[in-house]
Design a protein around this motif. Structure first.
Motif, PDB file in Angstrom:
ATOM      1  N   THR A 236       0.818  -1.212   0.000  1.00  0.00           N
ATOM      2  CA  THR A 236       0.000   0.000   0.000  1.00  0.00           C
ATOM      3  C   THR A 236       0.855   1.267   0.000  1.00  0.00           C
ATOM      4  O   THR A 236       0.359   2.338  -0.372  1.00  0.00           O
ATOM      5  CB  THR A 236      -0.942   0.013   1.210  1.00  0.00           C
ATOM      6  N   SER A 237       2.109   1.150   0.404  1.00  0.00           N
ATOM      7  CA  SER A 237       3.003   2.317   0.306  1.00  0.00           C
ATOM      8  C   SER A 237       3.502   2.530  -1.118  1.00  0.00           C
ATOM      9  O   SER A 237       3.916   3.642  -1.464  1.00  0.00           O
ATOM     10  CB  SER A 237       4.192   2.138   1.253  1.00  0.00           C
ATOM     11  N   ARG A 238       3.454   1.504  -1.956  1.00  0.00           N
ATOM     12  CA  ARG A 238       3.926   1.626  -3.339  1.00  0.00           C
ATOM     13  C   ARG A 238       2.800   1.957  -4.315  1.00  0.00           C
ATOM     14  O   ARG A 238       3.044   2.492  -5.394  1.00  0.00           O
ATOM     15  CB  ARG A 238       4.606   0.320  -3.785  1.00  0.00           C
ATOM     16  N   LEU A 239       1.561   1.617  -3.954  1.00  0.00           N
ATOM     17  CA  LEU A 239       0.410   1.884  -4.818  1.00  0.00           C
ATOM     18  C   LEU A 239      -0.633   2.644  -4.012  1.00  0.00           C
ATOM     19  O   LEU A 239      -0.929   2.284  -2.877  1.00  0.00           O
ATOM     20  CB  LEU A 239      -0.199   0.583  -5.353  1.00  0.00           C
ATOM     21  N   ASP A 240      -1.209   3.675  -4.608  1.00  0.00           N
ATOM     22  CA  ASP A 240      -2.139   4.544  -3.887  1.00  0.00           C
ATOM     23  C   ASP A 240      -3.557   3.985  -3.906  1.00  0.00           C
ATOM     24  O   ASP A 240      -3.971   3.304  -4.847  1.00  0.00           O
ATOM     25  CB  ASP A 240      -2.146   5.943  -4.516  1.00  0.00           C
ATOM     26  N   GLY A 241      -4.318   4.341  -2.866  1.00  0.00           N
ATOM     27  CA  GLY A 241      -5.751   4.105  -2.834  1.00  0.00           C
ATOM     28  C   GLY A 241      -6.137   2.645  -2.965  1.00  0.00           C
ATOM     29  O   GLY A 241      -5.448   1.737  -2.485  1.00  0.00           O
ATOM     30  N   ARG A 243      -6.061   0.794  -5.507  1.00  0.00           N
ATOM     31  CA  ARG A 243      -5.154  -0.037  -6.314  1.00  0.00           C
ATOM     32  C   ARG A 243      -4.167  -0.756  -5.406  1.00  0.00           C
ATOM     33  O   ARG A 243      -3.891  -1.945  -5.596  1.00  0.00           O
ATOM     34  CB  ARG A 243      -4.443   0.825  -7.349  1.00  0.00           C
ATOM     35  N   GLY A 244      -3.661  -0.052  -4.406  1.00  0.00           N
ATOM     36  CA  GLY A 244      -2.808  -0.714  -3.422  1.00  0.00           C
ATOM     37  C   GLY A 244      -3.579  -1.729  -2.601  1.00  0.00           C
ATOM     38  O   GLY A 244      -3.054  -2.791  -2.251  1.00  0.00           O
ATOM     39  N   ASP A 486       0.246  -0.830 -11.343  1.00  0.00           N
ATOM     40  CA  ASP A 486      -0.721   0.242 -11.138  1.00  0.00           C
ATOM     41  C   ASP A 486      -1.568   0.459 -12.397  1.00  0.00           C
ATOM     42  O   ASP A 486      -2.792   0.648 -12.308  1.00  0.00           O
ATOM     43  CB  ASP A 486       0.018   1.526 -10.767  1.00  0.00           C
TER      44      ASP A 486
END
Length: 731
Positions: A236-241, A243-244, A486
């Motif tokens: 979740t730190s690498r992909l926002d919202g 999508r993570g 993403d």
């Protein structure tokens, strides 16, 4: 002259004439069962699950014991016939399996028994953190806690904290001190709604609530949590919202970071199964592991000559399946899929056919033996219905012939592949629709078409990119792969929203009768498990159950078990009593009322007359007007005014105890009555009233042993807060 003995028929000859009259029917049944001999074993988990279902349906120990003895009697009767036919053996084994199902779930319910909180309290206590579940989309952290002995609390409680209130070190195994508002696990709010009290009973959770800052860490736990928590946080730190959140759900089974709007879109589009780790995900992990191990080992001629590489690859796939199941939280669909994958791998190593209904039946039996309560959950029903429908479809000779490999061009091969996906999607949607409507009161219509794109995209693009990005992150080179992941997830979410927003994408139906659902399940099993022409008789109960569900009228009035919330049908839509009802309450009442949309407010309706303290509304049904009166504040109402209003109403609803002089024409649903009935659904046509609780129901989560903490921290808001609120209202 013949003797009297010779003239009268002998007793022996009369006895022989009785079975002759029925021998044709018996022989016909035996011939049919002989033709279905390979399918009979598939009904073993059905008989066992039927016993479990009987335990949940019957109200008390007398009924459970009577049903168990009846099943045993059927089994013993089958063994006692002595004919040696298949029908006798089926009755014997089926009856004993049914009795075993009743006995196992009864034993399981008693074995997990634990005290439940008696009533809502605010209490300060210390506890050990058993589990941490980040809910990033809701800005919450969910903690499962084991309170210290002597606190007067249940053995296990579940508390939600604001993300900012969860201190560093409050990981699994930590000892913390906090103050929380706790309440008993809530039962179904209205008939047909989710019964969390039953789920919590088998999970050993005796109270739920919300914690308040500050939270003190007495002894820190395992850093930021276990591997699953750390992996979710990294993704979740690498992909926002969302999508993570979806990427994390595919890798760890944690769906807490998916926004509710995106989760609802996935559900309406028929793609919600992609978020729950199950057969699709386990199959992809096992297949990828086997392919990778096989290719790598084949690079060495020495290993290729001396080892059975497929066997080694199968062992690696089995380890990958078990590890992935443990990593993703060991939920029922994941365990079922893991068991099925292991059975497939065993079959492959033995040279047997891999995917069969026998494998599905074995997986179901294993899950029911370990967790019999899973039978009544949506997760078990959806996962097994989907895999059984897929396997039964592709075992059909006509389907096998149509989609069998053949010499043809790539164009025809592509068309056949797409046709197979579409047909499979349609069959799965048809199999899952009754279950989805029964549990969630909604069903998507375009799911089959959406899955043609979504399943390959998830299986062959998103999951491999997700895994590769995590792998390359170990050497700091994962950024390009995260960008591709993403992009793929944006396409998946775009597809979900496109399908969910299409006209007629979802059908909403009110809660259906349990008997209608059971009739459809019986018809579906009959169609899926038999192979001769007799199977087509399954369409009859399917049609009867579906018609029953569709023709069941939507309730005109829904009242929650605490009496605070009410939804009444006005001009074809639902209107809510309280303007400030929460999102969960609004959605729950809308779904159980059979509407797909946002409920209106009762105060805005022309047929309603509302004050800050009460609302009265006239509803037309069956050629007459029904008046519903409901209180919506805690302030006192003049006794004479209240009594007069009650006498002019057909139904009176209140969250408080009403005086004896309040006597409506039909129903009085005040706090005293609702404690007995739970939530209520009323259909004016025919005067039908359904309640969450039924008289004499003695299931253990309804009559649990209770505990209360010795010291309860009380708000200083008693009479003083009430006085101040009344003063503000006067001003």
């Amino acid at each position: 002259m013949a003797s009297p003995a010779a003239a009268a028929p002998s007793t022996r000859s009369v006895r022989l004439q009785i079975p002759r009259a029925h021998r044709g029917l018996r022989d016909g049944i035996e011939a049919w069962l002989e033709a279905e001999r390979d399918q009979i074993v598939l009904w073993a988990p059905v008989a066992f699950g039927g016993g479990i279902a009987i335990w949940f349906l019957l109200p008390d120990a007398r009924g459970w014991l009577s049903a168990m003895l009846s099943c045993v009697a059927v089994g013993l009767g089958g063994m006692a016939t002595g004919t040696g036919g298949r029908l006798a053996r089926i009755l014997a084994i089926g009856g004993l399996l049914c009795a075993g199902g009743i006995a196992l779930v009864w034993w399981r319910a008693d074995r997990v028994a634990a005290p439940v909180l008696a009533r809502p309290v605010v209490v300060a206590f210390t506890a050990t953190v058993e589990r941490v579940e980040p809910l990033a989309a809701r800005d919450r952290v969910r903690l499962t806690l084991l309170p210290d002995a002597g606190a007067g609390l249940p053995r296990r409680v579940r508390v939600n904290l604001a993300t900012g209130d969860a201190p560093v070190g409050a990981g699994e195994g930590a000892r913390i001190g906090l103050r929380a508002r706790l309440m008993p696990p809530p039962a179904a709010a209205v008939p047909g709604a989710h019964d969390f009290a039953r789920v919590a009973w088998f999970a050993g959770i005796g109270a739920t609530g919300r914690g308040f800052a500050p939270v003190t860490v007495i002894a820190p736990g395992a850093g930021q949590g276990g591997l699953r928590t750390r992996l979710t946080a990294h993704i979740t730190s690498r992909l926002d919202g969302s999508r993570g959140g979806i990427a994390a759900a595919l890798a760890t089974g944690d769906e807490g970071a998916i926004a509710s709007v995106d989760s609802e879109a996935m559900r309406r589009a028929g793609l919600a199964h992609l978020l729950s780790v199950s057969g699709l995900h386990i199959t992809a992990v096992v297949a990828a592991t086997m392919l990778l191990v096989l290719r790598l080992l084949a690079l060495s001629p020495w290993l290729a000559i001396r080892l059975r590489l497929p066997l080694v690859a199968a062992a690696a796939g089995a380890l990958a399946a078990i590890g992935y199941t443990l990593l993703t939280g060991s939920q029922v669909p994941t365990i079922r899929s893991c068991v099925a994958s292991l059975l497939v791998l065993v079959a492959l190593t033995m040279g047997r056919e891999a995917m069969t209904l026998r494998l599905v039946a074995a997986g179901a039996m294993i899950v029911l033996l370990a967790w019999p309560e899973a039978l009544v959950g949506a997760s078990f029903q959806l996962s097994f219905a989907a895999i059984a429908a897929i396997v039964a479809l592709h075992e059909h000779p006509a389907v096998q012939d149509w989609f069998a490999p053949r010499e043809e061009g790539w164009g025809l091969r592509l068309v056949r592949g797409l046709g197979s996906l579409l047909l499979t999607g349609l069959v799965v949607e048809a199999a899952l629709m009754p279950i989805a409507v029964y549990h969630f009161h909604k069903a998507g219509l375009y799911g089959a078409a959406a899955n043609i794109v979504a399943i390959p995209l998830t299986t062959f693009v998103v999951m491999p990119l997700d895994a590769a990005a995590l792998l390359f992150d170990t050497v700091g080179l994962g950024a390009p792969l995260w960008w591709l992941t993403d992009l793929a997830l944006q396409i998946l979410l775009g597809l979900a929203h496109l399908v969910a927003n299409a006209p007629g994408a979802s059908v909403a139906l009110p809660s259906m009768p349990v008997a209608a659902f059971g009739t459809m399940v019986a018809g579906g099993l009959w169609l899926a498990l038999w192979r001769t022409r007799v199977r087509w008789f399954g369409w009859l109960p399917l049609a009867v159950g579906a018609s029953w569900a569709v023709l069941t009228p939507a309730p005109d009035l829904l009242v929650t078990g605490d009496g605070r919330h009410l939804a009444v049908r006005v001009d074809g839509g639902l209107a809510l009593l309280r303007d400030r009802a929460g999102d969960y309450t609004r959605t729950m009442l809308a779904e159980n009322g059979g509407i797909d949309g946002e409920p209106a407010l009762l105060a805005d309706q022309a047929a309603a007359r509302c004050t800050p303290d009460a609302c009265a509304v006239d509803v037309r049904a069956e050629g007459r007007a029904w008046r519903v009166l409901a209180t919506r504040s805690g302030y006192p109402v003049a006794w004479r005014t209240l009594v007069a209003a009650c006498r002019s109403a057909d139904i009176v609803v209140s969250e408080r105890r009403l005086p004896r002089g309040c006597i409506p024409r039909w129903l009085k649903l005040d706090a005293a009555m609702l404690r007995t009935t739970g939530g209520v659904a009323v259909t004016f046509a025919g005067g039908r009233v359904r309640t969450v609780r039924t008289p004499g129901d003695r299931h253990p989560w309804l009559v649990p042993a209770t505990v209360m903490p010795f010291r309860v921290a009380r708000f200083d808001g008693g009479r003083e807060v009430r006085r101040r609120a009344l003063q503000r209202r006067r001003d």
